[in-house]
Design a protein around this motif. Structure first.
Motif, PDB file in Angstrom:
ATOM      1  N   MET A   1       0.879  -1.120  -0.142  1.00 47.01           N
ATOM      2  CA  MET A   1      -0.059  -0.071   0.189  1.00 47.01           C
ATOM      3  C   MET A   1       0.851   1.182  -0.108  1.00 47.01           C
ATOM      4  N   HIS A   2       0.587   2.345  -0.658  1.00 53.31           N
ATOM      5  CA  HIS A   2       1.104   3.605  -1.015  1.00 53.31           C
ATOM      6  C   HIS A   2       1.126   4.058   0.500  1.00 53.31           C
ATOM      7  N   LEU A  31       3.307  17.148   9.849  1.00 59.73           N
ATOM      8  CA  LEU A  31       3.465  16.669   8.513  1.00 59.73           C
ATOM      9  C   LEU A  31       2.600  17.694   7.578  1.00 59.73           C
ATOM     10  N   SER A  32       3.147  17.798   6.205  1.00 62.06           N
ATOM     11  CA  SER A  32       2.345  18.603   5.280  1.00 62.06           C
ATOM     12  C   SER A  32       1.756  17.424   4.308  1.00 62.06           C
ATOM     13  N   ILE A  33       0.431  17.518   3.813  1.00 60.49           N
ATOM     14  CA  ILE A  33       0.144  16.756   2.784  1.00 60.49           C
ATOM     15  C   ILE A  33      -0.259  17.615   1.492  1.00 60.49           C
ATOM     16  N   GLY A  34       0.496  17.433   0.588  1.00 61.73           N
ATOM     17  CA  GLY A  34       0.178  18.439  -0.567  1.00 61.73           C
ATOM     18  C   GLY A  34      -1.391  17.825  -1.212  1.00 61.73           C
ATOM     19  N   SER A  35      -2.007  19.160  -1.707  1.00 64.00           N
ATOM     20  CA  SER A  35      -3.230  18.902  -2.255  1.00 64.00           C
ATOM     21  C   SER A  35      -3.375  18.074  -3.522  1.00 64.00           C
ATOM     22  N   LEU A  36      -2.254  17.485  -4.017  1.00 58.90           N
ATOM     23  CA  LEU A  36      -2.328  16.751  -5.322  1.00 58.90           C
ATOM     24  C   LEU A  36      -1.720  15.498  -4.749  1.00 58.90           C
ATOM     25  N   ALA A  37      -1.396  15.192  -3.447  1.00 61.02           N
ATOM     26  CA  ALA A  37      -0.598  14.021  -3.104  1.00 61.02           C
ATOM     27  C   ALA A  37      -1.852  12.792  -2.971  1.00 61.02           C
ATOM     28  N   GLN A  38      -1.379  11.659  -3.485  1.00 58.57           N
ATOM     29  CA  GLN A  38      -2.161  10.627  -3.597  1.00 58.57           C
ATOM     30  C   GLN A  38      -2.443   9.978  -2.194  1.00 58.57           C
ATOM     31  N   VAL A  43      -5.906   7.213   6.494  1.00 59.89           N
ATOM     32  CA  VAL A  43      -5.173   5.834   6.612  1.00 59.89           C
ATOM     33  C   VAL A  43      -3.925   6.115   6.898  1.00 59.89           C
ATOM     34  N   LEU A  44      -3.350   7.063   6.591  1.00 61.07           N
ATOM     35  CA  LEU A  44      -1.979   7.329   6.706  1.00 61.07           C
ATOM     36  C   LEU A  44      -1.717   7.604   8.170  1.00 61.07           C
ATOM     37  N   LYS A  49       0.478   5.888  13.579  1.00 61.89           N
ATOM     38  CA  LYS A  49       0.121   5.267  15.200  1.00 61.89           C
ATOM     39  C   LYS A  49       0.498   4.048  15.530  1.00 61.89           C
ATOM     40  N   ILE A  50       0.116   3.042  14.349  1.00 60.00           N
ATOM     41  CA  ILE A  50       0.630   1.633  14.422  1.00 60.00           C
ATOM     42  C   ILE A  50       1.840   1.468  14.583  1.00 60.00           C
ATOM     43  N   LEU A  51       2.571   2.302  13.510  1.00 57.40           N
ATOM     44  CA  LEU A  51       4.196   1.993  13.238  1.00 57.40           C
ATOM     45  C   LEU A  51       4.975   2.626  14.357  1.00 57.40           C
ATOM     46  N   SER A  52       4.516   3.746  14.847  1.00 56.09           N
ATOM     47  CA  SER A  52       5.198   4.269  16.030  1.00 56.09           C
ATOM     48  C   SER A  52       5.215   3.508  17.160  1.00 56.09           C
TER      49      SER A  52
END
Ligand SMILES: [Zn+2]
Length: 144
Positions: A1-2, A31-38, A43-44, A49-52
């Motif tokens: 998954m992306h 964090l910043s998420i770009g308006s064109l980021a997929q 989910v992110l 949370k899980i990975l930390s």
């Protein structure tokens, strides 16, 4: 998954920053998420949370900022932002469909097909910002 590889990259970077800066606890990461980021933001955040926890960072408070996408025309040099043209493009793509999903959002590589320079109409332009996820800052408590 992306989202998974992005979340893992962020968590590993925070872990590295914690070591380099000798932090006992990492309390907050921006964090910043770009308006064109997929990216699916929910989910992110869930994966972060899980990975930390998995990578031993414990509880980190993740804050998310939106990063505006900016473009610059290679032909006339004009620059513009996604929010300036979004409504018009969405109207062209979706016509009267409500809740139309933004194909540009899912396929930013196709942005040159959907959009031209607002000034000269050229489809030869570059994306300056707002197409990915960035780690802006990390806050923590130092080990002294
Ligand atoms: Zn132009």
């Amino acid at each position: 998954m992306h989202e998974y590889s992005i979340a893992e990259g962020i968590v590993l970077t925070i872990k590295k920053l914690r070591e380099v800066n000798n932090l006992n606890v990492v309390s907050e990461a921006v964090l910043s998420i770009g308006s064109l980021a997929q990216i699916d933001k929910d989910v992110l955040l869930e994966l972060l949370k899980i990975l930390s926890t998995e990578y031993g960072l414990g509880h980190v408070n993740f804050l998310v900022e939106d990063e505006e996408s900016m473009f610059k025309c290679n032909y006339c040099g004009f620059s513009w932002s996604w929010s300036q043209v979004k409504d018009r493009i969405m109207r062209e793509l979706c016509e009267d469909v409500k809740d139309c999903d933004n194909p540009v959002h899912f396929i930013p590589d196709l942005i040159n097909v959907f959009m031209g320079c607002p000034k000269c109409g050229s489809q030869d332009f570059k994306i300056l910002s707002g197409y990915d996820v960035k780690l802006i800052s990390v806050k923590g408590v130092r080990n002294d």
